[in-house]
Write an enzyme that holds these catalytic residues in place. Structure first.
Site, short mmCIF file in Angstrom:
data_model
loop_
_atom_site.label_atom_id
_atom_site.label_comp_id
_atom_site.label_asym_id
_atom_site.label_seq_id
_atom_site.Cartn_x
_atom_site.Cartn_y
_atom_site.Cartn_z
N LYS A 198 57.98 -9.54 50.24
CA LYS A 198 58.19 -8.29 49.50
C LYS A 198 59.41 -7.58 50.06
O LYS A 198 59.46 -7.23 51.23
CB LYS A 198 56.96 -7.40 49.62
CG LYS A 198 57.18 -6.03 48.97
CD LYS A 198 55.91 -5.23 48.91
CE LYS A 198 56.19 -3.85 48.33
NZ LYS A 198 54.98 -3.06 48.18
N LYS A 253 58.44 -10.80 45.55
CA LYS A 253 58.51 -9.55 44.80
C LYS A 253 59.76 -8.78 45.23
O LYS A 253 59.96 -8.61 46.43
CB LYS A 253 57.26 -8.74 45.10
CG LYS A 253 57.27 -7.34 44.53
CD LYS A 253 56.09 -6.59 45.03
CE LYS A 253 56.23 -5.15 44.58
NZ LYS A 253 55.30 -4.28 45.20
C1 PBG Z 1 52.91 -0.49 47.03
C2 PBG Z 1 53.44 -1.31 45.92
C3 PBG Z 1 54.67 -1.18 45.27
C4 PBG Z 1 54.64 -2.04 44.19
C5 PBG Z 1 53.41 -2.72 44.24
N1 PBG Z 1 52.69 -2.27 45.33
C6 PBG Z 1 55.83 -0.28 45.44
C7 PBG Z 1 56.44 0.02 46.71
O1 PBG Z 1 56.46 -0.76 47.65
O2 PBG Z 1 56.93 1.15 46.78
C8 PBG Z 1 55.73 -2.17 43.16
C9 PBG Z 1 55.35 -2.69 41.85
C10 PBG Z 1 56.28 -2.37 40.74
O3 PBG Z 1 57.37 -1.80 40.91
O4 PBG Z 1 55.91 -2.72 39.61
N2 PBG Z 1 53.09 -0.81 48.29
#
Ligand code: PBG
Length: 329
Positions: A198, A253
């Site tokens: 991520k 991601k």
């Molecule tokens: C939370 C999380 C995020 C997303 C999924 N879980 C955002 C972030 O890290 O701020 C993003 C998903 C999206 O943008 O559709 N930790």
């Protein structure tokens, strides 16, 4: 390769000439059964409300969530990723009941016809919007205190009926801690999907509106815990580590800006790979389409195809609920 198979005069267009031969010669396909639909359920919301940039995605109330999921299931979208957004924000001693109650309600209503994955993170629970517990000086996220909370949350969600828990916080050691909590708590069959690769992305904007989770403290971004976009080796180490700690499914991601990561990691690690087509990349397509510059459906399908081509076996996308219709018009 000898020179008799591929030659300068090869007529590649013969295989492109009509729908039939194009269909027959495809190497990858996207199927609606590979898609996971995200949902936001928000405590204390009077009425369901739109999410900016994401048409057809709403911040749901507990009642509207059940209705929306029922509709999605009728449309063939029977796998979801739930984000619970509690009304009360805290710094510590988080209460996971609101999200757990929604999981239990979904499970009771739809049983095993519905596959429920639940995001495990603290960013919707904290007053400061970070994914873990902040230090007293508010200058960093404290790793182990955050992991303890995440493991507790994951067990509560699993016991409420989630088939899968999905930690998205990026703390060190959370996969092992969650696996241990699940196993000790009688949830040894619960799947663990780790957001293992991520990245610290600018494409999470619409999501942070929906989940009420934008960082708002002296520590103003997530760079100290999410992966730097210029460090693919960090994504590799993080994914190897999470596989080792017992993750069942790994994830890249966002999707589109990280196809190289998906391709190389899915070749390297034999677990199933998920990709998250995040809110900003989905919204970018919708924004172009709203200007009449591209066709939305075909563009979404093109992106999904690229994910499968790069090695994803499952795709988390805000368009999952439309997939049956889009793929079988
Ligand atoms: C939370 C999380 C995020 C997303 C999924 N879980 C955002 C972030 O890290 O701020 C993003 C998903 C999206 O943008 O559709 N930790």
């Amino acid at each position: 390769m000898s020179d008799n198979t591929y030659h300068a005069g090869l007529t590649l267009r013969r295989l492109r000439q009509d729908r039939h031969i194009r269909e027959l010669s495809r190497e990858v396909r996207v199927s609606p059964d590979q898609l996971i639909q995200p949902h936001f359920v928000v405590e204390g919301l009077g009425e369901r409300a739109p999410v900016p940039g994401l048409p057809d995605v709403l911040r749901e109330t507990p009642d509207s969530l059940l209705r929306q999921v029922e509709k999605d299931m009728e449309a063939g979208a029977d796998k979801l990723l739930l984000f619970g957004v509690p009304g009360e924000k805290r710094e510590a001693d988080f209460v996971y009941d609101f999200t757990a109650t929604q999981i239990a309600a979904l499970h009771k209503r739809f049983g095993n016809d519905l596959w429920i994955a639940v995001d495990v993170c603290l960013c919707s629970y904290t007053a400061h919007g970070h994914c873990g517990v902040l230090s007293r000086e508010q200058d960093h996220v404290v790793n182990d205190a955050s992991v303890d909370e995440l493991a507790r949350a994951a067990l509560v969600y699993a016991q409420a009926g989630a088939q899968c828990v999905a930690p998205s916080d990026m703390m060190d050691g959370r996969v092992a801690a969650i696996r241990e909590a699940l196993d000790d708590g009688g949830c040894e069959r619960t799947l663990l999907m780790s957001y293992s690769a991520k990245f610290n992305s600018r494409f999470y904007g619409p999501f942070r509106e929906a989940a009420d989770s934008a960082p708002r403290s002296a520590l103003k971004d997530r760079a100290s815990y999410q992966i730097d976009p210029a460090r693919p080796k960090d994504a590799l180490m993080s994914s190897l580590r999470d596989a080792d700690e017992g993750a069942d499914i790994l994830m890249v991601k966002p999707g589109m800006p990280y196809l190289d990561i998906l391709k190389s990691l899915s070749g390297e690690i034999a677990l199933p790979w998920a990709v998250y087509e995040v809110s900003g990349e989905y919204a970018a397509i919708e924004a172009l389409a709203a200007q009449g510059l591209i066709p939305a459906r075909a563009a979404h399908l093109e992106c999904w195809t690229s994910f499968v081509r790069a090695g994803a076996s499952m795709i988390i996308t805000y368009g999952a609920r439309h997939a049956h219709q889009w793929l079988n018009p």
